[in-house]
Enzyme design. Structure first.
Site, PDB file in Angstrom:
ATOM      1  N   HIS A 188       0.837  -1.209   0.000  1.00  0.00           N
ATOM      2  CA  HIS A 188       0.000   0.000   0.000  1.00  0.00           C
ATOM      3  C   HIS A 188       0.867   1.252   0.000  1.00  0.00           C
ATOM      4  O   HIS A 188       2.002   1.233   0.487  1.00  0.00           O
ATOM      5  CB  HIS A 188      -0.960   0.021   1.194  1.00  0.00           C
ATOM      6  CG  HIS A 188      -0.301  -0.128   2.515  1.00  0.00           C
ATOM      7  ND1 HIS A 188       0.067  -1.361   3.020  1.00  0.00           N
ATOM      8  CD2 HIS A 188       0.081   0.778   3.447  1.00  0.00           C
ATOM      9  CE1 HIS A 188       0.629  -1.194   4.204  1.00  0.00           C
ATOM     10  NE2 HIS A 188       0.674   0.108   4.482  1.00  0.00           N
ATOM     11  N   HIS A 222       0.796   5.342   1.107  1.00  0.00           N
ATOM     12  CA  HIS A 222       0.138   6.365   1.914  1.00  0.00           C
ATOM     13  C   HIS A 222       0.182   7.689   1.174  1.00  0.00           C
ATOM     14  O   HIS A 222       1.242   8.086   0.672  1.00  0.00           O
ATOM     15  CB  HIS A 222       0.890   6.584   3.236  1.00  0.00           C
ATOM     16  CG  HIS A 222       0.926   5.409   4.152  1.00  0.00           C
ATOM     17  ND1 HIS A 222       0.106   5.311   5.255  1.00  0.00           N
ATOM     18  CD2 HIS A 222       1.690   4.291   4.160  1.00  0.00           C
ATOM     19  CE1 HIS A 222       0.376   4.178   5.905  1.00  0.00           C
ATOM     20  NE2 HIS A 222       1.332   3.545   5.255  1.00  0.00           N
TER      21      HIS A 222
HETATM   22  P1  5GP Z   1       1.586   0.472   7.375  1.00  0.00           P
HETATM   23  O1  5GP Z   1       1.929   0.647   8.812  1.00  0.00           O
HETATM   24  O2  5GP Z   1       1.481  -0.994   7.058  1.00  0.00           O
HETATM   25  O3  5GP Z   1       2.455   1.216   6.408  1.00  0.00           O
HETATM   26  O4  5GP Z   1       0.178   1.139   7.173  1.00  0.00           O
HETATM   27  C1  5GP Z   1      -1.009   0.536   7.520  1.00  0.00           C
HETATM   28  C2  5GP Z   1      -2.006   1.660   7.623  1.00  0.00           C
HETATM   29  O5  5GP Z   1      -3.274   1.070   7.673  1.00  0.00           O
HETATM   30  C3  5GP Z   1      -1.840   2.509   8.882  1.00  0.00           C
HETATM   31  O6  5GP Z   1      -1.679   3.867   8.520  1.00  0.00           O
HETATM   32  C4  5GP Z   1      -3.123   2.265   9.657  1.00  0.00           C
HETATM   33  O7  5GP Z   1      -3.595   3.434  10.272  1.00  0.00           O
HETATM   34  C5  5GP Z   1      -4.063   1.779   8.586  1.00  0.00           C
HETATM   35  N1  5GP Z   1      -5.060   0.834   9.050  1.00  0.00           N
HETATM   36  C6  5GP Z   1      -4.879  -0.183   9.946  1.00  0.00           C
HETATM   37  N2  5GP Z   1      -6.025  -0.877  10.096  1.00  0.00           N
HETATM   38  C7  5GP Z   1      -6.933  -0.279   9.276  1.00  0.00           C
HETATM   39  C8  5GP Z   1      -8.317  -0.568   9.012  1.00  0.00           C
HETATM   40  O8  5GP Z   1      -8.915  -1.499   9.538  1.00  0.00           O
HETATM   41  N3  5GP Z   1      -8.938   0.268   8.125  1.00  0.00           N
HETATM   42  C9  5GP Z   1      -8.282   1.314   7.511  1.00  0.00           C
HETATM   43  N4  5GP Z   1      -8.993   2.067   6.657  1.00  0.00           N
HETATM   44  N5  5GP Z   1      -6.989   1.594   7.745  1.00  0.00           N
HETATM   45  C10 5GP Z   1      -6.324   0.800   8.618  1.00  0.00           C
END
Ligand code: 5GP
Length: 141
Positions: A102, A104
């Site tokens: 993903h 951001h």
């Molecule tokens: P990472 O830490 O893997 O780069 O980003 C994961 C992102 O997913 C985080 O910014 C977190 O806030 C978001 N996130 C985690 N769980 C959920 C969810 O259940 N729904 C949504 N929409 N975002 C989520």
């Protein structure tokens, strides 16, 4: 680590759990981050399996980047953000918490004022009102 087909983003793609969508096409999905680092924080994912940049198919990365550019333009316009941060983490040590590729899109308003990563939830109604602005900006392009 093997890709887990039951990670939360894969379940969103399959419609098994809800998300606040701002954009969807055959290959990608964009939705509001529930723990945003700033108002308008949006995530873009490819629909196919892939844990990170390293194991994902180039076509999936390309599709996600195309959508990221499109949605980032709309987010910046919708929130009149003077700056935009685009990030992507690979592996827990790098800060990755959901193991489906993903990107951001994080609007930057004032230097040094981002909330911490993946920490504090924001009310769904607030996120929906932000999504409305992003969808309108996408339609205007
Ligand atoms: P990472 O830490 O893997 O780069 O980003 C994961 C992102 O997913 C985080 O910014 C977190 O806030 C978001 N996130 C985690 N769980 C959920 C969810 O259940 N729904 C949504 N929409 N975002 C989520």
């Amino acid at each position: 680590m093997a890709y887990d087909p039951n990670n939360i983003f894969a379940r969103m793609v399959r419609g098994e759990i809800p998300c606040i969508k701002v954009y969807e096409d055959a290959d990608t999905l964009a939705f509001m981050d529930i723990m945003p680092q700033s108002p308008g924080h949006t995530l873009v994912i490819p629909k196919v399996a892939g844990e990170s940049l390293f194991d994902s198919e180039p076509a999936a990365v390309l599709a996600a980047m195309r959508t990221t550019q499109r949605v980032a333009r709309a987010v910046a316009r919708a929130f009149e953000a003077p700056g935009t941060i685009v990030t992507q983490f690979n592996g827990p040590v790098a800060g990755q918490t959901v193991f489906h590729l993903h990107f951001h899109i994080i609007p930057a308003y004032v230097s040094g004022t981002l909330r911490p990563h993946a920490r504090e939830r924001v009310d769904g109604a607030v996120l929906e009102s932000q999504a409305v602005r992003i969808r309108a900006a996408l339609l205007a392009t």
